[in-house]
Design an enzyme around this catalytic site. Structure first.
Site, PDB file in Angstrom:
ATOM      1  N   HIS A  38      35.761  33.486  40.363  1.00 64.93           N
ATOM      2  CA  HIS A  38      35.651  34.153  39.318  1.00 64.93           C
ATOM      3  C   HIS A  38      36.842  35.215  39.026  1.00 64.93           C
ATOM      4  O   HIS A  38      37.565  35.463  39.778  1.00 64.93           O
ATOM      5  CB  HIS A  38      34.443  35.148  39.385  1.00 64.93           C
ATOM      6  CG  HIS A  38      33.092  34.568  39.612  1.00 64.93           C
ATOM      7  ND1 HIS A  38      31.790  35.150  39.514  1.00 64.93           N
ATOM      8  CD2 HIS A  38      32.648  33.027  39.718  1.00 64.93           C
ATOM      9  CE1 HIS A  38      30.863  34.368  39.516  1.00 64.93           C
ATOM     10  NE2 HIS A  38      31.337  33.210  39.815  1.00 64.93           N
ATOM     11  N   GLU A  86      37.040  38.387  38.551  1.00 69.35           N
ATOM     12  CA  GLU A  86      37.253  39.540  39.245  1.00 69.35           C
ATOM     13  C   GLU A  86      37.667  39.287  40.546  1.00 69.35           C
ATOM     14  O   GLU A  86      38.369  40.123  40.990  1.00 69.35           O
ATOM     15  CB  GLU A  86      35.713  40.046  39.495  1.00 69.35           C
ATOM     16  CG  GLU A  86      34.734  40.492  38.178  1.00 69.35           C
ATOM     17  CD  GLU A  86      33.847  39.401  37.626  1.00 69.35           C
ATOM     18  OE1 GLU A  86      32.775  39.701  37.207  1.00 69.35           O
ATOM     19  OE2 GLU A  86      34.178  38.126  37.674  1.00 69.35           O
ATOM     20  N   CYS A 104      28.754  39.444  38.496  1.00 68.44           N
ATOM     21  CA  CYS A 104      27.702  39.190  39.279  1.00 68.44           C
ATOM     22  C   CYS A 104      27.408  39.939  40.607  1.00 68.44           C
ATOM     23  O   CYS A 104      28.311  40.816  40.946  1.00 68.44           O
ATOM     24  CB  CYS A 104      27.634  37.687  39.581  1.00 68.44           C
ATOM     25  SG  CYS A 104      28.916  37.214  40.661  1.00 68.44           S
ATOM     26  N   CYS A 136      30.305  39.189  42.979  1.00 65.23           N
ATOM     27  CA  CYS A 136      31.542  39.860  42.696  1.00 65.23           C
ATOM     28  C   CYS A 136      31.305  41.672  42.804  1.00 65.23           C
ATOM     29  O   CYS A 136      32.443  42.134  43.358  1.00 65.23           O
ATOM     30  CB  CYS A 136      31.903  39.835  41.320  1.00 65.23           C
ATOM     31  SG  CYS A 136      32.588  37.899  41.169  1.00 65.23           S
TER      32      CYS A 136
END
Length: 149
Positions: free
Chosen positions: A73, A75, A99, A102
């Site tokens: 991801h 992040e 999410c 993360c």
């Protein structure tokens, strides 16, 4: 949203949006920017994609099950490159809210504020992970400000 976003917030969100375009994911391109909160200097950036050295083969990118197992991801990429410099920082991410997975890493890295679009708590696939992220941010007193466009 807890506080009104200022012009700096909008600048960093725009930068995250630009960085998202670097992703090769044909369905969802996400960008993240971590800044030093006081100086407003960029610490790190990230976009969603496969790990370094893993081929961005179109067949992998369109096969959702395979992609979800392989993707890093935005992040996560930004946090990896920031290292300890993320501590005390602000993370900007677009076009999706973090999410739960993360959120856990954001907390561990010492980020103090997250700015993102509002999560869709009613979404059939992402609603539950958004609720978990919100609960963790609330419990750890991380400010989560939403850009409502």
């Amino acid at each position: 949203m807890k506080r009104k976003l200022d012009h700096w917030d909008h600048r960093f969100l725009a930068l995250a949006e630009f960085i998202a375009k670097w992703s090769k994911d044909p369905s969802t391109q996400v960008g993240a920017v971590i800044i030093h909160t006081k100086s407003r200097r960029i610490v790190s950036t990230g976009f969603n994609g496969f790990p370094a050295g893993v081929e961005d083969a179109p067949a992998r990118l369109v096969d959702r099950a395979t992609k979800y197992e392989m993707i890093v991801h935005a992040e996560q990429n930004a946090l990896m490159f920031a290292g300890s410099r993320a501590e005390g920082g602000t993370l900007y991410v677009v076009p999706l809210a973090p999410c739960a997975r993360c959120a856990a890493l954001i907390i561990q890295a010492g980020i103090v504020r997250v700015v993102s679009p509002p999560p869709d708590f009613k979404h059939p696939r992402w609603g539950e992970t958004a609720r978990i992220a919100r609960a963790m941010f609330k419990e750890t007193k991380i400010a989560w400000d939403w850009d409502r466009g």
